[in-house]
Scaffold this active site. Sequence first.
Site, PDB file in Angstrom:
ATOM      1  N   CYS A 192       1.313-102.688   1.241  1.00  0.00           N
ATOM      2  CA  CYS A 192      -0.389-103.356   0.477  1.00  0.00           C
ATOM      3  C   CYS A 192      -1.221-103.220   2.055  1.00  0.00           C
ATOM      4  O   CYS A 192      -1.969-104.073   2.371  1.00  0.00           O
ATOM      5  CB  CYS A 192      -0.522-104.467   0.140  1.00  0.00           C
ATOM      6  SG  CYS A 192      -2.252-104.195  -0.640  1.00  0.00           S
TER       7      CYS A 192
ATOM      8  N   CYS B 137      -4.580 -99.300  -4.494  1.00  0.00           N
ATOM      9  CA  CYS B 137      -5.024-101.050  -3.451  1.00  0.00           C
ATOM     10  C   CYS B 137      -6.242-101.151  -3.769  1.00  0.00           C
ATOM     11  O   CYS B 137      -7.290-100.889  -3.656  1.00  0.00           O
ATOM     12  CB  CYS B 137      -4.727-100.374  -1.894  1.00  0.00           C
ATOM     13  SG  CYS B 137      -5.361-102.081  -0.756  1.00  0.00           S
TER      14      CYS B 137
HETATM   15  C1  LIG Z   1      -0.520-109.694   1.004  1.00  0.00           C
HETATM   16  C2  LIG Z   1       0.259-108.580   0.353  1.00  0.00           C
HETATM   17  C3  LIG Z   1      -0.861-108.085  -1.042  1.00  0.00           C
HETATM   18  C4  LIG Z   1      -0.360-107.524  -1.241  1.00  0.00           C
HETATM   19  N1  LIG Z   1      -1.335-106.824  -2.507  1.00  0.00           N
HETATM   20  C5  LIG Z   1      -0.743-105.607  -3.130  1.00  0.00           C
HETATM   21  C6  LIG Z   1      -1.980-104.909  -4.485  1.00  0.00           C
HETATM   22  O1  LIG Z   1      -2.616-105.997  -4.305  1.00  0.00           O
HETATM   23  N2  LIG Z   1      -2.001-104.176  -4.778  1.00  0.00           N
HETATM   24  C7  LIG Z   1      -0.042-103.630  -4.732  1.00  0.00           C
HETATM   25  O2  LIG Z   1       0.205-102.848  -6.400  1.00  0.00           O
HETATM   26  N3  LIG Z   1       0.744-104.381  -4.752  1.00  0.00           N
HETATM   27  C8  LIG Z   1       0.377-105.096  -3.380  1.00  0.00           C
HETATM   28  N4  LIG Z   1       0.860-105.841  -2.588  1.00  0.00           N
HETATM   29  C9  LIG Z   1       2.413-104.759  -2.377  1.00  0.00           C
HETATM   30  C10 LIG Z   1       3.717-105.462  -2.808  1.00  0.00           C
HETATM   31  O3  LIG Z   1       3.624-107.028  -3.325  1.00  0.00           O
HETATM   32  C11 LIG Z   1       5.024-104.208  -2.540  1.00  0.00           C
HETATM   33  O4  LIG Z   1       4.818-103.770  -2.641  1.00  0.00           O
HETATM   34  C12 LIG Z   1       6.301-104.660  -4.163  1.00  0.00           C
HETATM   35  O5  LIG Z   1       6.369-106.061  -4.312  1.00  0.00           O
HETATM   36  C13 LIG Z   1       7.112-103.998  -3.683  1.00  0.00           C
HETATM   37  O6  LIG Z   1       8.120-104.340  -3.932  1.00  0.00           O
HETATM   38  P1  LIG Z   1       9.778-104.559  -3.975  1.00  0.00           P
HETATM   39  O7  LIG Z   1      10.803-103.965  -4.995  1.00  0.00           O
HETATM   40  O8  LIG Z   1      10.133-102.913  -3.242  1.00  0.00           O
HETATM   41  O9  LIG Z   1      10.092-105.179  -3.241  1.00  0.00           O
HETATM   42  P2  LIG Z   1       9.404-106.839  -3.515  1.00  0.00           P
HETATM   43  O10 LIG Z   1       8.854-106.842  -4.328  1.00  0.00           O
HETATM   44  O11 LIG Z   1       9.362-107.807  -1.495  1.00  0.00           O
HETATM   45  O12 LIG Z   1      11.407-107.282  -3.478  1.00  0.00           O
HETATM   46  C14 LIG Z   1      12.138-107.418  -3.121  1.00  0.00           C
HETATM   47  C15 LIG Z   1      13.238-107.935  -3.366  1.00  0.00           C
HETATM   48  O13 LIG Z   1      14.444-107.365  -2.299  1.00  0.00           O
HETATM   49  C16 LIG Z   1      15.428-109.001  -2.598  1.00  0.00           C
HETATM   50  N5  LIG Z   1      16.827-108.824  -1.166  1.00  0.00           N
HETATM   51  C17 LIG Z   1      15.615-108.693  -0.309  1.00  0.00           C
HETATM   52  N6  LIG Z   1      16.743-108.622   0.712  1.00  0.00           N
HETATM   53  C18 LIG Z   1      18.113-108.053   0.028  1.00  0.00           C
HETATM   54  C19 LIG Z   1      19.338-108.346  -0.378  1.00  0.00           C
HETATM   55  N7  LIG Z   1      20.261-107.702   1.529  1.00  0.00           N
HETATM   56  N8  LIG Z   1      20.343-107.981  -1.253  1.00  0.00           N
HETATM   57  C20 LIG Z   1      19.866-108.925  -2.203  1.00  0.00           C
HETATM   58  N9  LIG Z   1      18.214-108.228  -2.271  1.00  0.00           N
HETATM   59  C21 LIG Z   1      18.016-108.623  -0.986  1.00  0.00           C
HETATM   60  C22 LIG Z   1      14.541-110.042  -2.138  1.00  0.00           C
HETATM   61  O14 LIG Z   1      15.083-111.451  -2.915  1.00  0.00           O
HETATM   62  C23 LIG Z   1      13.311-109.177  -3.553  1.00  0.00           C
HETATM   63  O15 LIG Z   1      13.246-110.482  -4.570  1.00  0.00           O
HETATM   64  C24 LIG Z   1       1.201-106.480  -1.968  1.00  0.00           C
HETATM   65  C25 LIG Z   1       1.366-107.867  -0.962  1.00  0.00           C
HETATM   66  C26 LIG Z   1       1.378-109.063  -0.185  1.00  0.00           C
HETATM   67  C27 LIG Z   1       2.478-109.403   0.464  1.00  0.00           C
END
Ligand SMILES: Cc1cc2nc3c(=O)[nH]c(=O)nc-3n(C[C@H](O)[C@H](O)[C@H](O)COP(=O)(O)OP(=O)(O)OC[C@H]3O[C@@H](n4cnc5c(N)ncnc54)[C@H](O)[C@@H]3O)c2cc1C
Length: 417
Positions: free
Chosen positions: A166, A346
């Site tokens: 984000c 966003c």
């Molecule tokens: C401060 C902040 C504000 C945000 N604001 C917004 C917003 O307003 N709107 C929006 O849409 N998005 C927002 N986001 C972004 C959003 O949270 C992420 O883009 C989204 O969570 C990505 O999803 P993901 O599944 O790729 O990763 P994540 O949701 O981070 O999940 C990754 C998962 O993989 C696991 N993992 C890591 N390494 C390993 C490994 N080696 N083996 C097995 N598992 C592993 C972790 O434990 C975790 O559970 C924000 C994020 C932050 C930090």
Amino acid sequence: MSERHHKIVIIGAGAAGISVAASLMRHAEGKSLDIVIIDPAQTHYYQPEFTLVGGGVVKLDKTRRPMKGLIPDGVPWIQQTASAIDPDSQRVSLQNGDIVAYDYLVVCPGLVLDYDAIEGLRQALGKNGVCSNYSPDYVEYTWQCIQALKAGDKAFFSQAPLPIKCPGAPQKIAYLAADHLRRQGILADCELHFTSPGPSMFGVPYFAKALVEVADGYGIHKDLLHKLVKVDGEAKKATFEIVDGEHKGELKELEFDMLHVAPHQTTPAFLHGSAISNEAGFVEVDQHSLQHVKYPNIFSLGDACTTPNSKTAAAVRKQSPVVVQNIKSLIAGESLVGRYNGYGSCPLTTARGKVMMAEFIYGGKVTPTLPYIAKPNVGSAIMWQVKTKFLPLLYWNYMLKGYEKFIEPQYDYDIEE
Ligand SMILES: Cc1cc2nc3c(=O)[nH]c(=O)nc-3n(C[C@H](O)[C@H](O)[C@H](O)COP(=O)(O)OP(=O)(O)OC[C@H]3O[C@@H](n4cnc5c(N)ncnc54)[C@H](O)[C@@H]3O)c2cc1C
């Protein structure tokens, strides 16, 4: 050490992993697909609400749920960390030495916070006014820091080099802090800085222009081309490097009373140097099909893949159905028709009670979902309700439950309107 085999292996049970698993299980053939999900985390966070925690709007508790309750029924959960992928033998190694073999692999472990990329940050965080909305460990401290500001104080809000989760989040908290100070009647007596190594306030010019006006309206200094390189929490000093222009390479050491940091971010270690990753450690996929560029039985989505979209849960909401559709087609021997258009969103909290809902696709084209309710580049009270009430509901009850057919039109918006 043991070895097991599953038809579909998902690495990461975050926004992406749970959505894909749940959505696959919703399909009639889901139960026969033999899906497994690997993630060591006990707790799942709805990270988009971290901004609201740091801004004093919601409690941290509201953002988290036990992982156990979110893994879809019928999907075994291997509570382990993936430590390597061998795409040729189709095996994932786990940290405990076990092996999980797969026919199809979905890689979505998100990003990790690289505190050590900024000298002194790890030691400084959580005290002396140094906080970050990016970690559940420090996000509550952000609100404490904002509340502690008084007339004459200086506050900095730093953005890390892209890619980060984000990219709008570092400035969202600056506006919530400024709005709080205005309500306290001390905004004019404080000095606020938004610092970013980038050349503009936002990647999409239509929103960047509007955000300049928002920042100016609060009197926030826009220190662009400034990269935070060092923090001395005890001395309350932050060092910024000028990254371009005639002062390129110069260092500026500035005193602060509050410093909100967006740390540098990267993919988990096992993706660095992996055969499925690019040099920076991101999983190399086609930006539309989300299929790996070399290994057709591997897909990736969410923050850890190379697609050039804004890394958001909103993007994941649109990517997950594409991955699900394309895996199903691949299994059925059909051509892949699912295409992701780069959608990201966003919700920029321009004040407590106002959100500028930035939605766009590849190429920076503005594609609002509800253009008839609010002009996309204006802070709107209705969009605040969407951000604070509707989107969390959508996340927990629809997206993570695999209702990928949730109807969400996007309009090609004429930005001259
Ligand atoms: C401060 C902040 C504000 C945000 N604001 C917004 C917003 O307003 N709107 C929006 O849409 N998005 C927002 N986001 C972004 C959003 O949270 C992420 O883009 C989204 O969570 C990505 O999803 P993901 O599944 O790729 O990763 P994540 O949701 O981070 O999940 C990754 C998962 O993989 C696991 N993992 C890591 N390494 C390993 C490994 N080696 N083996 C097995 N598992 C592993 C972790 O434990 C975790 O559970 C924000 C994020 C932050 C930090």
